[in-house]
Design a protein around this motif. Structure first.
Motif, PDB file in Angstrom:
ATOM      1  N   ASN A  14       0.416  -1.353  -0.303  1.00  0.00           N
ATOM      2  CA  ASN A  14       0.546   0.179  -0.079  1.00  0.00           C
ATOM      3  C   ASN A  14       0.611   1.704  -0.479  1.00  0.00           C
ATOM      4  O   ASN A  14       0.533   2.236  -0.372  1.00  0.00           O
ATOM      5  CB  ASN A  14      -1.118   0.214   1.144  1.00  0.00           C
ATOM      6  CG  ASN A  14      -1.976  -1.230   1.163  1.00  0.00           C
ATOM      7  OD1 ASN A  14      -2.061  -1.489  -0.003  1.00  0.00           O
ATOM      8  ND2 ASN A  14      -2.626  -1.517   1.976  1.00  0.00           N
ATOM      9  N   GLU A  18       0.469   4.283  -2.875  1.00  0.00           N
ATOM     10  CA  GLU A  18       0.701   5.575  -2.567  1.00  0.00           C
ATOM     11  C   GLU A  18       1.560   6.473  -3.473  1.00  0.00           C
ATOM     12  O   GLU A  18       1.345   7.370  -3.827  1.00  0.00           O
ATOM     13  CB  GLU A  18       0.420   5.361  -1.081  1.00  0.00           C
ATOM     14  CG  GLU A  18      -0.535   5.158  -0.558  1.00  0.00           C
ATOM     15  CD  GLU A  18      -2.088   5.734  -0.937  1.00  0.00           C
ATOM     16  OE1 GLU A  18      -2.391   7.083  -1.176  1.00  0.00           O
ATOM     17  OE2 GLU A  18      -3.250   5.308  -0.802  1.00  0.00           O
ATOM     18  N   LYS A  21       0.777   6.922  -7.019  1.00  0.00           N
ATOM     19  CA  LYS A  21      -0.535   7.820  -7.228  1.00  0.00           C
ATOM     20  C   LYS A  21       0.396   9.057  -6.511  1.00  0.00           C
ATOM     21  O   LYS A  21      -0.014   9.462  -7.536  1.00  0.00           O
ATOM     22  CB  LYS A  21      -1.181   7.145  -5.720  1.00  0.00           C
ATOM     23  CG  LYS A  21      -2.825   8.355  -5.217  1.00  0.00           C
ATOM     24  CD  LYS A  21      -3.463   7.750  -4.350  1.00  0.00           C
ATOM     25  CE  LYS A  21      -4.612   9.323  -4.102  1.00  0.00           C
ATOM     26  NZ  LYS A  21      -5.512   8.378  -2.885  1.00  0.00           N
ATOM     27  N   SER A  22       0.491   9.401  -5.493  1.00  0.00           N
ATOM     28  CA  SER A  22       1.774  11.231  -5.794  1.00  0.00           C
ATOM     29  C   SER A  22       2.329  11.456  -6.902  1.00  0.00           C
ATOM     30  O   SER A  22       2.173  12.620  -6.784  1.00  0.00           O
ATOM     31  CB  SER A  22       1.880  10.998  -3.910  1.00  0.00           C
ATOM     32  OG  SER A  22       3.302   9.950  -3.941  1.00  0.00           O
ATOM     33  N   PHE A  28      -4.668   4.684  -7.702  1.00  0.00           N
ATOM     34  CA  PHE A  28      -4.518   3.283  -6.632  1.00  0.00           C
ATOM     35  C   PHE A  28      -5.547   2.897  -5.777  1.00  0.00           C
ATOM     36  O   PHE A  28      -7.359   3.857  -5.149  1.00  0.00           O
ATOM     37  CB  PHE A  28      -3.499   3.633  -5.510  1.00  0.00           C
ATOM     38  CG  PHE A  28      -3.844   2.444  -5.053  1.00  0.00           C
ATOM     39  CD1 PHE A  28      -2.347   2.219  -4.453  1.00  0.00           C
ATOM     40  CD2 PHE A  28      -3.870   3.426  -2.473  1.00  0.00           C
ATOM     41  CE1 PHE A  28      -2.682   0.580  -3.532  1.00  0.00           C
ATOM     42  CE2 PHE A  28      -3.356   2.187  -1.809  1.00  0.00           C
ATOM     43  CZ  PHE A  28      -3.032   0.990  -2.146  1.00  0.00           C
ATOM     44  N   ASP A  30      -6.643  -0.134  -2.669  1.00  0.00           N
ATOM     45  CA  ASP A  30      -6.275  -1.401  -1.918  1.00  0.00           C
ATOM     46  C   ASP A  30      -7.165  -2.521  -2.016  1.00  0.00           C
ATOM     47  O   ASP A  30      -8.954  -2.538  -1.693  1.00  0.00           O
ATOM     48  CB  ASP A  30      -6.462  -1.115  -0.717  1.00  0.00           C
ATOM     49  CG  ASP A  30      -5.499  -2.647   0.659  1.00  0.00           C
ATOM     50  OD1 ASP A  30      -5.820  -3.567  -0.158  1.00  0.00           O
ATOM     51  OD2 ASP A  30      -5.240  -1.779   1.268  1.00  0.00           O
TER      52      ASP A  30
END
Length: 172
Positions: A14, A18, A21-22, A28, A30
Motif C-alpha cells: 500500500n 501511494e 499515486k502521488s 490506487f 487496495d
C-alpha cells in the motif's frame, strides 16, 4: 498502465501504491476493500482462508480491476496474492496487467505489523510466508527499512522506463 503489487502482509504494498499515486498520478486501489465478509470474519478470528475462499476472492478482484481500468488509464492495485495460480486468475481477465513483487525482509515486516492496527498478526504472516510464490519474470521493488521514498521512486522509474522501451520495440 495496469499494475498489480503483491507480496507478504507488511511488505509495503500500500505504501508503494501511494507512491505511484502521488508521484505518477495513478489511481490506487487496495484490494482488501473487496474482501467478502466471511473472509474478514476469519481474519478477525485468526483463522486461515480456505483455498476456495482465496480463489473466489481473486475472481472478485479480477472483475473489479476489469471495471476500474475502463475508468482509469493508470491503475495500480495491491493485494498479497501469494499463489501464482491466483495471480493468473487476475491476468486471464486483465491480460495487460504487470505484476510487481514487493520485497522486504522479515524483521522490517514484523516491525510494521507490530505498529499496524489490523487483523494480520506477526504469527499469521509467518504462517503465510511459506506459501509465497514469487514469479522470477515479474519486476520487483525493494521496500526494506533503509529504503526511502526517493529510492523507491527510482526503482519505479526504472520499471517504467523498461516498460516504455519494450513497448517501443514492439511497435517497430
Amino acid at each position: 498502465m495496469l499494475i498489480y503489487l503483491y507480496g507478504l502482509p507488511g511488505a509495503g504494498k500500500n505504501f508503494i501504491g501511494e507512491v505511484y499515486k502521488s508521484k505518477f498520478n495513478f489511481y490506487f486501489q487496495d484490494a482488501d476493500e473487496y474482501l467478502p465478509e466471511k473472509m474478514k470474519n476469519k481474519l478477525k478470528q485468526g483463522k486461515h482462508f480456505t483455498v476456495e475462499d482465496v480463489k473466489e476472492y481473486h475472481y472478485i478482484i479480477a472483475d473489479k480491476i476489469y471495471k476500474l481500468k475502463k475508468e482509469h488509464q493508470n491503475l495500480i492495485i495491491s493485494q498479497a496474492s501469494l499463489f501464482s495460480e491466483h495471480r493468473q486468475i487476475i491476468k486471464d481477465k486483465n491480460p495487460s496487467i504487470e505484476f510487481i513483487y514487493i520485497n522486504s525482509d522479515r524483521n522490517t515486516i514484523i516491525k510494521r505489523l507490530n505498529h499496524r492496527k489490523g487483523y494480520v498478526t506477526q504469527k499469521y504472516m509467518l504462517d503465510l510466508e511459506k506459501y509465497l510464490e514469487i514469479d522470477k519474470n515479474n519486476y520487483f521493488i525493494n521496500n526494506k527499512s533503509h529504503d526511502t521514498i526517493d529510492s523507491i521512486t527510482i526503482q519505479i522509474l526504472k520499471i517504467t522506463n523498461k516498460n516504455l522501451l519494450q513497448e517501443e520495440i514492439k511497435s517497430h
